[in-house]
Design a protein around this motif. Sequence first.
Motif, PDB file in Angstrom:
ATOM      1  N   SER A 118     -47.322  21.626 -11.775  1.00 16.33           N
ATOM      2  CA  SER A 118     -48.115  20.586 -11.217  1.00 16.33           C
ATOM      3  C   SER A 118     -48.924  21.044 -10.359  1.00 16.33           C
ATOM      4  CB  SER A 118     -47.039  19.815 -10.602  1.00 16.33           C
ATOM      5  OG  SER A 118     -47.609  18.563  -9.918  1.00 16.33           O
ATOM      6  N   ALA A 119     -49.046  21.696  -9.392  1.00 18.09           N
ATOM      7  CA  ALA A 119     -50.083  22.147  -8.567  1.00 18.09           C
ATOM      8  C   ALA A 119     -51.144  22.693  -9.211  1.00 18.09           C
ATOM      9  CB  ALA A 119     -49.626  23.083  -7.320  1.00 18.09           C
ATOM     10  N   ARG A 120     -50.887  23.447 -10.123  1.00 17.00           N
ATOM     11  CA  ARG A 120     -52.010  24.318 -10.882  1.00 17.00           C
ATOM     12  C   ARG A 120     -53.133  23.228 -11.583  1.00 17.00           C
ATOM     13  NH1 ARG A 120     -49.907  28.732 -14.696  1.00 17.00           N
ATOM     14  NH2 ARG A 120     -49.120  29.339 -12.855  1.00 17.00           N
ATOM     15  N   LYS A 121     -52.286  22.308 -12.269  1.00 16.10           N
ATOM     16  CA  LYS A 121     -53.079  21.013 -12.852  1.00 16.10           C
ATOM     17  C   LYS A 121     -53.807  20.160 -11.922  1.00 16.10           C
ATOM     18  CE  LYS A 121     -49.795  21.011 -16.642  1.00 16.10           C
ATOM     19  NZ  LYS A 121     -48.807  20.222 -17.377  1.00 16.10           N
ATOM     20  N   SER A 122     -53.403  19.940 -10.959  1.00 14.45           N
ATOM     21  CA  SER A 122     -54.000  19.019 -10.011  1.00 14.45           C
ATOM     22  C   SER A 122     -54.926  19.616  -8.854  1.00 14.45           C
ATOM     23  CB  SER A 122     -52.884  18.283  -9.374  1.00 14.45           C
ATOM     24  OG  SER A 122     -51.954  18.715  -8.520  1.00 14.45           O
ATOM     25  N   ARG A 123     -54.735  20.870  -8.612  1.00 16.95           N
ATOM     26  CA  ARG A 123     -55.562  21.301  -7.440  1.00 16.95           C
ATOM     27  C   ARG A 123     -56.092  22.563  -7.842  1.00 16.95           C
ATOM     28  NH1 ARG A 123     -51.413  20.814  -2.230  1.00 16.95           N
ATOM     29  NH2 ARG A 123     -50.412  18.856  -2.632  1.00 16.95           N
ATOM     30  N   PRO A 124     -57.397  22.597  -6.922  1.00 20.44           N
ATOM     31  CA  PRO A 124     -58.149  23.950  -7.097  1.00 20.44           C
ATOM     32  C   PRO A 124     -57.310  25.151  -6.535  1.00 20.44           C
ATOM     33  CG  PRO A 124     -59.510  22.333  -5.982  1.00 20.44           C
ATOM     34  CD  PRO A 124     -57.949  21.763  -5.977  1.00 20.44           C
ATOM     35  N   THR A 125     -57.519  26.328  -7.142  1.00 16.02           N
ATOM     36  CA  THR A 125     -56.771  27.708  -6.863  1.00 16.02           C
ATOM     37  C   THR A 125     -56.728  27.740  -5.170  1.00 16.02           C
ATOM     38  OG1 THR A 125     -57.724  28.540  -8.943  1.00 16.02           O
ATOM     39  CG2 THR A 125     -56.571  30.078  -7.157  1.00 16.02           C
ATOM     40  N   SER A 126     -57.816  27.578  -4.527  1.00 14.90           N
ATOM     41  CA  SER A 126     -57.950  27.975  -3.013  1.00 14.90           C
ATOM     42  C   SER A 126     -56.975  26.909  -2.285  1.00 14.90           C
ATOM     43  CB  SER A 126     -59.336  27.715  -2.514  1.00 14.90           C
ATOM     44  OG  SER A 126     -59.921  26.358  -2.784  1.00 14.90           O
ATOM     45  N   ARG A 127     -56.668  25.875  -2.846  1.00 15.17           N
ATOM     46  CA  ARG A 127     -55.700  25.039  -2.218  1.00 15.17           C
ATOM     47  C   ARG A 127     -54.410  24.768  -2.633  1.00 15.17           C
ATOM     48  NH1 ARG A 127     -59.761  19.357  -1.702  1.00 15.17           N
ATOM     49  NH2 ARG A 127     -61.613  20.652  -0.385  1.00 15.17           N
ATOM     50  N   ARG A 128     -53.899  25.677  -3.560  1.00 10.97           N
ATOM     51  CA  ARG A 128     -52.615  25.583  -4.086  1.00 10.97           C
ATOM     52  C   ARG A 128     -51.450  25.855  -2.969  1.00 10.97           C
ATOM     53  NH1 ARG A 128     -53.373  28.477  -9.888  1.00 10.97           N
ATOM     54  NH2 ARG A 128     -54.925  27.198 -10.712  1.00 10.97           N
ATOM     55  N   PRO A 129     -50.548  25.156  -2.605  1.00 12.62           N
ATOM     56  CA  PRO A 129     -49.605  25.510  -1.822  1.00 12.62           C
ATOM     57  C   PRO A 129     -48.516  26.573  -2.397  1.00 12.62           C
ATOM     58  CG  PRO A 129     -48.912  23.498  -2.688  1.00 12.62           C
ATOM     59  CD  PRO A 129     -50.375  23.917  -3.225  1.00 12.62           C
ATOM     60  N   ASN A 130     -48.157  27.183  -1.312  1.00 14.98           N
ATOM     61  CA  ASN A 130     -47.062  28.295  -1.742  1.00 14.98           C
ATOM     62  C   ASN A 130     -45.569  27.868  -1.856  1.00 14.98           C
ATOM     63  OD1 ASN A 130     -45.822  30.853  -2.384  1.00 14.98           O
ATOM     64  ND2 ASN A 130     -46.099  31.928  -0.454  1.00 14.98           N
ATOM     65  N   TYR A 131     -45.115  27.450  -2.738  1.00 13.37           N
ATOM     66  CA  TYR A 131     -43.784  26.894  -2.542  1.00 13.37           C
ATOM     67  C   TYR A 131     -42.874  28.047  -2.270  1.00 13.37           C
ATOM     68  CZ  TYR A 131     -46.017  22.641  -3.878  1.00 13.37           C
ATOM     69  OH  TYR A 131     -46.904  21.415  -4.369  1.00 13.37           O
ATOM     70  N   PHE A 132     -42.101  27.994  -1.404  1.00 10.84           N
ATOM     71  CA  PHE A 132     -40.852  28.871  -1.381  1.00 10.84           C
ATOM     72  C   PHE A 132     -39.611  28.338  -0.660  1.00 10.84           C
ATOM     73  CE2 PHE A 132     -38.203  31.934   1.331  1.00 10.84           C
ATOM     74  CZ  PHE A 132     -38.119  32.693   0.637  1.00 10.84           C
ATOM     75  N   ILE A 133     -38.575  28.206  -1.083  1.00  8.19           N
ATOM     76  CA  ILE A 133     -37.429  27.427  -0.824  1.00  8.19           C
ATOM     77  C   ILE A 133     -36.101  28.607  -0.539  1.00  8.19           C
ATOM     78  CG2 ILE A 133     -35.622  25.758  -1.270  1.00  8.19           C
ATOM     79  CD1 ILE A 133     -37.907  24.150  -3.021  1.00  8.19           C
ATOM     80  N   PRO A 134     -35.775  28.965   0.437  1.00  8.54           N
ATOM     81  CA  PRO A 134     -34.809  29.793   0.717  1.00  8.54           C
ATOM     82  C   PRO A 134     -33.594  29.377   0.305  1.00  8.54           C
ATOM     83  CG  PRO A 134     -35.417  28.994   2.759  1.00  8.54           C
ATOM     84  CD  PRO A 134     -36.510  28.337   1.847  1.00  8.54           C
ATOM     85  N   VAL A 135     -32.717  30.063  -0.326  1.00 10.48           N
ATOM     86  CA  VAL A 135     -31.132  29.755  -0.681  1.00 10.48           C
ATOM     87  C   VAL A 135     -30.412  30.660  -0.053  1.00 10.48           C
ATOM     88  CG1 VAL A 135     -29.606  29.598  -2.639  1.00 10.48           C
ATOM     89  CG2 VAL A 135     -32.093  29.137  -2.905  1.00 10.48           C
ATOM     90  N   ASN A 136     -29.383  30.020   0.792  1.00  9.03           N
ATOM     91  CA  ASN A 136     -28.468  30.722   1.618  1.00  9.03           C
ATOM     92  C   ASN A 136     -27.245  30.886   0.777  1.00  9.03           C
ATOM     93  OD1 ASN A 136     -30.244  30.677   4.005  1.00  9.03           O
ATOM     94  ND2 ASN A 136     -29.246  28.662   4.703  1.00  9.03           N
ATOM     95  N   GLN A 137     -26.537  31.996   1.112  1.00  9.38           N
ATOM     96  CA  GLN A 137     -25.241  32.155   0.565  1.00  9.38           C
ATOM     97  C   GLN A 137     -24.348  31.187   0.423  1.00  9.38           C
ATOM     98  OE1 GLN A 137     -24.127  34.586  -1.638  1.00  9.38           O
ATOM     99  NE2 GLN A 137     -25.963  36.172  -1.335  1.00  9.38           N
ATOM    100  N   VAL A 138     -23.468  31.020  -0.300  1.00  6.46           N
ATOM    101  CA  VAL A 138     -22.403  29.776  -0.372  1.00  6.46           C
ATOM    102  C   VAL A 138     -21.307  30.199   0.717  1.00  6.46           C
ATOM    103  CG1 VAL A 138     -20.745  28.377  -1.590  1.00  6.46           C
ATOM    104  CG2 VAL A 138     -23.119  29.085  -2.712  1.00  6.46           C
ATOM    105  N   LYS A 139     -21.068  29.374   1.694  1.00  7.32           N
ATOM    106  CA  LYS A 139     -20.133  29.267   2.604  1.00  7.32           C
ATOM    107  C   LYS A 139     -18.709  29.309   2.048  1.00  7.32           C
ATOM    108  CE  LYS A 139     -22.904  28.805   6.708  1.00  7.32           C
ATOM    109  NZ  LYS A 139     -23.172  27.973   7.948  1.00  7.32           N
ATOM    110  N   ALA A 140     -17.848  30.294   2.361  1.00  7.85           N
ATOM    111  CA  ALA A 140     -16.477  30.091   1.888  1.00  7.85           C
ATOM    112  C   ALA A 140     -15.685  28.933   2.766  1.00  7.85           C
ATOM    113  CB  ALA A 140     -15.663  31.345   2.165  1.00  7.85           C
ATOM    114  N   SER A 141     -14.910  28.217   2.097  1.00  6.01           N
ATOM    115  CA  SER A 141     -14.203  27.016   2.494  1.00  6.01           C
ATOM    116  C   SER A 141     -12.909  27.736   3.173  1.00  6.01           C
ATOM    117  CB  SER A 141     -13.742  26.334   1.463  1.00  6.01           C
ATOM    118  OG  SER A 141     -12.915  25.128   1.982  1.00  6.01           O
TER     119      SER A 141
END
Length: 419
Positions: free
Chosen positions: A258-281
């Motif tokens: 979506s960002a590639r279609k709507s924004r210039p290259t210099s303004r594209r955000p770097n999306y990074f979403i960390p995923v933690n390990q699933v905690k044991a119940s």
Amino acid sequence: MNRQKSDCVTDTVRWRHLVSWRCSTSTTPSPTVTPSTPCMNTCTRARCLRKPRMLASLTGNYMPYERLVFRSMRDKGVTRAQIRAVVESIPSVPGLEDVLRFLENSGAEVIFISDANSVFIQDWLDAHKLSHTVRRIFTNPAHYDKDGCLQVEDYHVQDTCQLSTHNLCKGRILEDLRQMSNLSPTEGRKSSIGIGCGLYMCQPEPFQSPFVTPENQHERLADVVTPLWRLPYEEQLQHKYKWALSVVKQFTTKLHLSARKSRPTSRRPNYFIPVNQVKASPLTEEYRNKDEFNIRTGVDGNPKTVGFFIGSPAKGSTVCVRGTNLINLKQSHKQAAQAYEDYIRISDLPACHDLYDGGHWRSFIVRSTSSGKLMATTVFHPQNMEHAAVEEEALKLREYFVHGAGAHINLSSLYFQAW
């Protein structure tokens, strides 16, 4: 196509991948294979690769040989990571990935029926990012034990089909699915099922047993309600972690597109979403504090069975199974549901399977607190009953749980919803 010949080729490819890193350097010829002296040589020579199928043709089941090989691999130091790496490196048939994604986008229900095992199939699907495209997998259940040895169990034990091995008959599974979906053999257009060689060869006569039987009902229900119950808890956590990673990756990929279609290259955000390990119940059994039990026809044909559905109510192919053996339900909830079932079975009023079928008893909800107190709610459809008649049914139910046969449940509160 000859079934045994085609399956031999499939198994040869499978075993070649499994044992390739343990090729023996010994020049001693392998012993002659008989049912009592299976070949344990883990080389990749053609004569050894064909022996699992040779043993299967002699005994009707190659699973004992397969277990011996996995045990031997464990003893020789072959690790789970090595096995997974080889399985993940197996390339897909050209076009298969595109077909699976096309079927998923088309809303088709994709089902795998395979004589491999659940570990190999799931590892391969995860590696190729295709797990989300497959709705159900019918195969031999497998897991790694505490010593790191791959344990493979028989999917079922059958002797009705002489063209299949004892541990899995693909035609029988397909016929069970057809009966569950009310499909005839000529109505395959209504469902997309992934099939392999010999699937139709092993059903010379229609298989008559139902999909859910008194013998397998609790196992089938566990597959629906707790689909990871066959895996050790540590593996369940890793499975959920991988699933979370795949979801996040799909989400971030869409954000980048979506960002590639709507924004210039210099303004594209770097999306990074960390995923933690699933905690044991801290609790892995009897941890649910709320359960909603439905009412439908059970395996015994009784329309007043209180439990959980197997199948699709929308397709009219639903069976209700009691949650007696589910490990995630509290024992007090199971007892309350059983008491409720006992009551509605002696009631003159019919169960309500559909809002317009004229029935009354709809569902039963049980909640519990950390101190063990129970609250139950029964949902009742009044249909065309007078208000006084509805109140009379509510009083009868209260009497049953307070002073009658259901008093041992010791409910703290009981609600009667009429709508």
